[in-house]
Enzyme design. Structure first.
Site, PDB file in Angstrom:
ATOM      1  N   GLU A 278     -94.880  84.248  19.740  1.00  0.00           N
ATOM      2  CA  GLU A 278     -94.186  83.298  20.616  1.00  0.00           C
ATOM      3  C   GLU A 278     -94.928  81.968  20.790  1.00  0.00           C
ATOM      4  O   GLU A 278     -94.311  80.898  20.799  1.00  0.00           O
ATOM      5  CB  GLU A 278     -93.914  83.934  21.976  1.00  0.00           C
ATOM      6  CG  GLU A 278     -92.800  84.955  21.972  1.00  0.00           C
ATOM      7  CD  GLU A 278     -93.225  86.282  21.373  1.00  0.00           C
ATOM      8  OE1 GLU A 278     -92.354  87.033  20.893  1.00  0.00           O
ATOM      9  OE2 GLU A 278     -94.448  86.570  21.372  1.00  0.00           O
TER      10      GLU A 278
ATOM     11  N   GLU B  22     -82.951  95.674  17.616  1.00  0.00           N
ATOM     12  CA  GLU B  22     -84.073  95.533  16.688  1.00  0.00           C
ATOM     13  C   GLU B  22     -83.605  95.527  15.236  1.00  0.00           C
ATOM     14  O   GLU B  22     -84.120  94.777  14.409  1.00  0.00           O
ATOM     15  CB  GLU B  22     -85.088  96.662  16.914  1.00  0.00           C
ATOM     16  CG  GLU B  22     -85.726  96.687  18.277  1.00  0.00           C
ATOM     17  CD  GLU B  22     -86.771  95.597  18.471  1.00  0.00           C
ATOM     18  OE1 GLU B  22     -87.318  95.513  19.576  1.00  0.00           O
ATOM     19  OE2 GLU B  22     -87.032  94.824  17.525  1.00  0.00           O
TER      20      GLU B  22
ATOM     21  N   ASP C 246     -85.589  87.790  27.933  1.00  0.00           N
ATOM     22  CA  ASP C 246     -86.054  86.545  27.314  1.00  0.00           C
ATOM     23  C   ASP C 246     -85.075  85.929  26.328  1.00  0.00           C
ATOM     24  O   ASP C 246     -84.672  84.773  26.464  1.00  0.00           O
ATOM     25  CB  ASP C 246     -87.411  86.768  26.635  1.00  0.00           C
ATOM     26  CG  ASP C 246     -87.419  87.969  25.689  1.00  0.00           C
ATOM     27  OD1 ASP C 246     -86.456  88.750  25.683  1.00  0.00           O
ATOM     28  OD2 ASP C 246     -88.408  88.128  24.950  1.00  0.00           O
TER      29      ASP C 246
ATOM     30  N   ARG D 293     -84.124  92.110  12.933  1.00  0.00           N
ATOM     31  CA  ARG D 293     -85.116  92.266  11.871  1.00  0.00           C
ATOM     32  C   ARG D 293     -84.469  92.478  10.506  1.00  0.00           C
ATOM     33  O   ARG D 293     -84.757  91.766   9.553  1.00  0.00           O
ATOM     34  CB  ARG D 293     -86.049  93.440  12.182  1.00  0.00           C
ATOM     35  CG  ARG D 293     -86.812  93.295  13.483  1.00  0.00           C
ATOM     36  CD  ARG D 293     -87.864  94.371  13.607  1.00  0.00           C
ATOM     37  NE  ARG D 293     -88.364  94.473  14.975  1.00  0.00           N
ATOM     38  CZ  ARG D 293     -89.619  94.747  15.296  1.00  0.00           C
ATOM     39  NH1 ARG D 293     -90.499  94.946  14.354  1.00  0.00           N
ATOM     40  NH2 ARG D 293     -89.987  94.830  16.559  1.00  0.00           N
TER      41      ARG D 293
END
Length: 674
Positions: A572, A304, A437, A308
């Site tokens: 998404e 993360e 994913d 980010r």
């Protein structure tokens, strides 16, 4: 010789053809205690164990039964409610079970998000959704859920067995200082240890969210301005109530802290620059220059923080040329390196950036596969900019090991990898949703980033897409919608996370870069399915997870279980709409994106500033706000909407930039001289 023993009594026996034998000795049943004592120790232990097990099962089943009627149907995640949040509640209203979750200009007018009062009982066939007032506040063990791990289902989710093992762990002691809380996330749905359950909508909120009037576009320019307006409104809430903190809680007008690194501010930097919001950009840059430091004694999630913070700093450096952002990126990158000091060179999930130490989660020695394979774009770019090869070397080693590992299923990979052995764990479970994913996304994007010369990456990507077609692709019964399900030990589950809606855009990007044309055909079909996941909901917003009906006799394609009805403002679908419009110029993709923005404004906009994730996309009269705005709403969702509506074909051209999984654009490397 001893004389015969003397008897001091006379035995008298009576008989009767209709009676049992009787004598004058005492005739009584053995007590239960005497029978118990006659049992062996093993028998007694076994009986006690069975009784204890029955008691535990009874206690566990009781709340699961009553909860269905006492609380709204969201049991997968939990939102912490502090004392300040509770002050806004009407007298006698207590928090009840609920899910968890993911600035400069003048105020923007807009009706306050205000759920209508919930009835005491609901008779509609959508399932129980009942508000109970004045009930004690409940707490729940941490559930480990990218960007908000999808909710856990009791029946049918392919990763149930794994998730159930994790539900019982990670429950940390409540600390006064939020930075000490143990937090687990999957791209946004941050779950804090021992969080309180979510409060029902405040009685002080006057206006219903459903009353927000839709905006009518008159052209592309108006749509662009509508996105800017949405950004300014979100930024206003963040600036007023969460400045310098990680996330805004727009309902309670407070903030949530994750790593204490100003996540929303950094995630939104390049969005402000792209939208031309220079005033907001300048004040954000000033905060970074004066306040952003990585010397904190705090554990951060490697994945993360990379996508980010590191990604945001690198992309803003490329867009602005400002050395400040590259200097901050180099500092952060060096502090993340301890994560790779493992026996297998597969990185730990957590790093203390102040102490320079790293460790796996408390409950396992595994890392999520997507976490360790979705940091490559950023680390490779950091090496290119700094001319320091160490960053690229560590992530290339991870990619190389995963490429050679056994345990794949026609290119599909399990969700976990062990940091000690470097081997896949929890084999047999395959999904394109949470925890896997972005592995597939980064295979293609690394190949593009590096100038299309790394054949192993391309080979793995193409093989994986063939595996998806062979094992995970199905069509719904009623309308023949093509969707991507999950596979658990050869058992197919028609479950599709909203996260999977990254795939149409990725397939289109691959086809644009010379991959087979049927990839684009599949992208078109899946884009329609992701659109229907919004269109078929009463609020026009997609649930976190959809199940698809395989029966042609059923009336609906998309089935949403109660625990999956929340919407986290995810990007998404609009991400894929952006790619599809760029490559086809079909205006329907813009129209679909506009519909989504309208629904965000109608059901998630908060009048005081900000947008909130909601609990129930199937209830337009009361979507039940969660009081949380994920950083990716500004970093990704609004950015992709802006790019979708922009007519500037030179704006972030896709033959010059590749977007990381947090929508931060990084340059495609120049081709090496031949």
């Amino acid at each position: 010789m001893y004389p015969p023993s003397r008897k001091d009594f006379i035995s008298l026996t009576l008989s009767d053809p209709h009676c049992h034998a009787y004598n004058n000795g005492k005739h009584r049943r053995q007590s239960c205690w005497r029978k118990w004592k006659q049992l062996s120790r093993l028998q007694r232990s076994l009986i006690l164990f069975l009784l204890a097990l029955l008691l535990i099962l009874g206690l566990l089943s009781y709340p699961s039964i009553t909860e269905q009627w006492r609380a709204p149907p969201y049991r997968d995640e939990w939102l912490d409610v502090n004392d300040g949040d509770l002050n806004a509640l009407a007298p006698g209203v207590k928090p009840i079970l609920g899910p968890a979750a993911g600035k400069a200009p003048a105020p923007v007018a807009g009706p306050h998000l205000a759920p209508a009062p919930r009835p005491d009982a609901e008779t509609q066939p959508r399932g129980p959704n009942i508000l109970i007032l004045a009930k004690p506040q409940l707490k729940k063990k941490t559930l480990f859920n990218r960007r908000g791990l999808p909710s856990l289902q009791k029946d049918g989710n392919v990763s149930d067995a794994i998730r159930k093992q994790e539900e019982a762990v990670g429950q940390g002691e409540e600390e006064d200082d939020q930075k000490d809380k143990k937090i687990v996330s999957w791209r946004g749905a941050m779950i804090e240890a021992d969080q309180a359950t979510e409060a029902p909508p405040s009685a002080n909120v006057k206006e219903a969210a459903a009353g927000n009037p839709p905006e009518v576009p008159t052209g592309a320019t108006d749509r662009l301005e509508a996105v800017r307006k949405a950004f300014r409104h979100a930024w206003k809430g963040y600036k007023d109530h969460a400045w310098g903190h990680d996330e805004l809680k727009p309902i309670s007008k407070s903030f949530g802290e994750w790593f204490g690194l100003g996540l929303t501010l950094i995630d939104a930097l390049d969005t402000m620059w792209i939208m031309g919001l220079k005033e907001e950009y300048v004040e954000a840059r000033t905060w970074i220059e004066k306040n952003l430091t990585f010397t904190k004694d705090v554990d951060v999630n490697l994945f993360e923080t990379t996508i980010r913070v590191l990604g945001g700093l690198l992309s803003t450096y490329h867009l602005t040329g400002d050395q400040l952002f590259l200097d901050k990126a180099k500092d952060l990158g060096s502090r993340l390196m301890p994560a790779f000091k493992t026996p297998s060179k597969i990185p730990f999930s957590d790093v203390n950036i102040g102490k320079g130490t790293a460790h796996p989660p408390r409950w396992t020695t595994d890392s999520t596969l997507a976490e360790v394979t979705s940091i490559q774009l950023e680390f490779r770019e950091l090496s290119r900019l700094t001319q320091d090869p160490q960053y690229q070397e560590v992530v290339n080693e991870v990619a190389k090991q995963v490429h050679n590992l056994p345990g794949k299923h026609d290119g599909l990979v399990p969700m976990f990898i062990n940091t000690n052995s470097g081997q896949f764990t929890h084999k047999g479970v395959f999904t394109l949703g949470a925890r896997a994913d972005s592995y597939y996304e980064y295979l293609l994007k690394q190949w593009i980033q590096g100038g299309k010369v790394e054949d192993n990456l391309l080979e793995d990507y193409i093989q994986a897409i063939e595996g998806v077609k062979k094992h995970l692709l199905r069509q719904s019964g009623p309308s023949r919608l093509t969707f991507v399900g999950e596979l658990s030990h050869n058992r197919f589950n028609p479950k599709m996370d909203h996260l999977v809606c990254f795939l149409p855009g990725t397939l289109a990007l691959g086809a644009h870069n010379g991959l087979p044309g049927d990839h684009m055909d599949l992208a078109v079909q899946l884009m329609e399915t992701c659109h229907q996941m919004y269109k078929q909901m009463e609020t026009g917003l997609s649930p976190e997870i959809a199940h698809f009906s395989l029966q042609p006799t059923d009336g609906q394609d998309v089935i949403v279980k109660p625990a999956d009805r929340h919407n986290l403002l995810r990007p998404e679908t609009v991400e894929s709409l952006f790619y599809m419009f760029r490559f086809t110029n079909d205006t329907k993709y813009r129209d679909w994106g506009w519909d989504i923005l309208q629904s965000f404004n109608k059901y998630t906009k908060v009048s005081g500033g900000g947008y909130t994730s909601i609990n129930n996309v199937r209830d337009p009269t009361n979507p039940w706000p969660r009081d949380k705005m994920e950083s990716f709403f500004l970093g990704e969702t609004l950015k992709y909407l802006y790019l979708l509506f922009s007519d500037d074909t030179e704006l972030l051209r896709l033959d010059k930039y590749v977007f990381n999984t947090e929508a931060h654009p990084l340059p495609i490397w120049p081709s090496a001289p031949k």
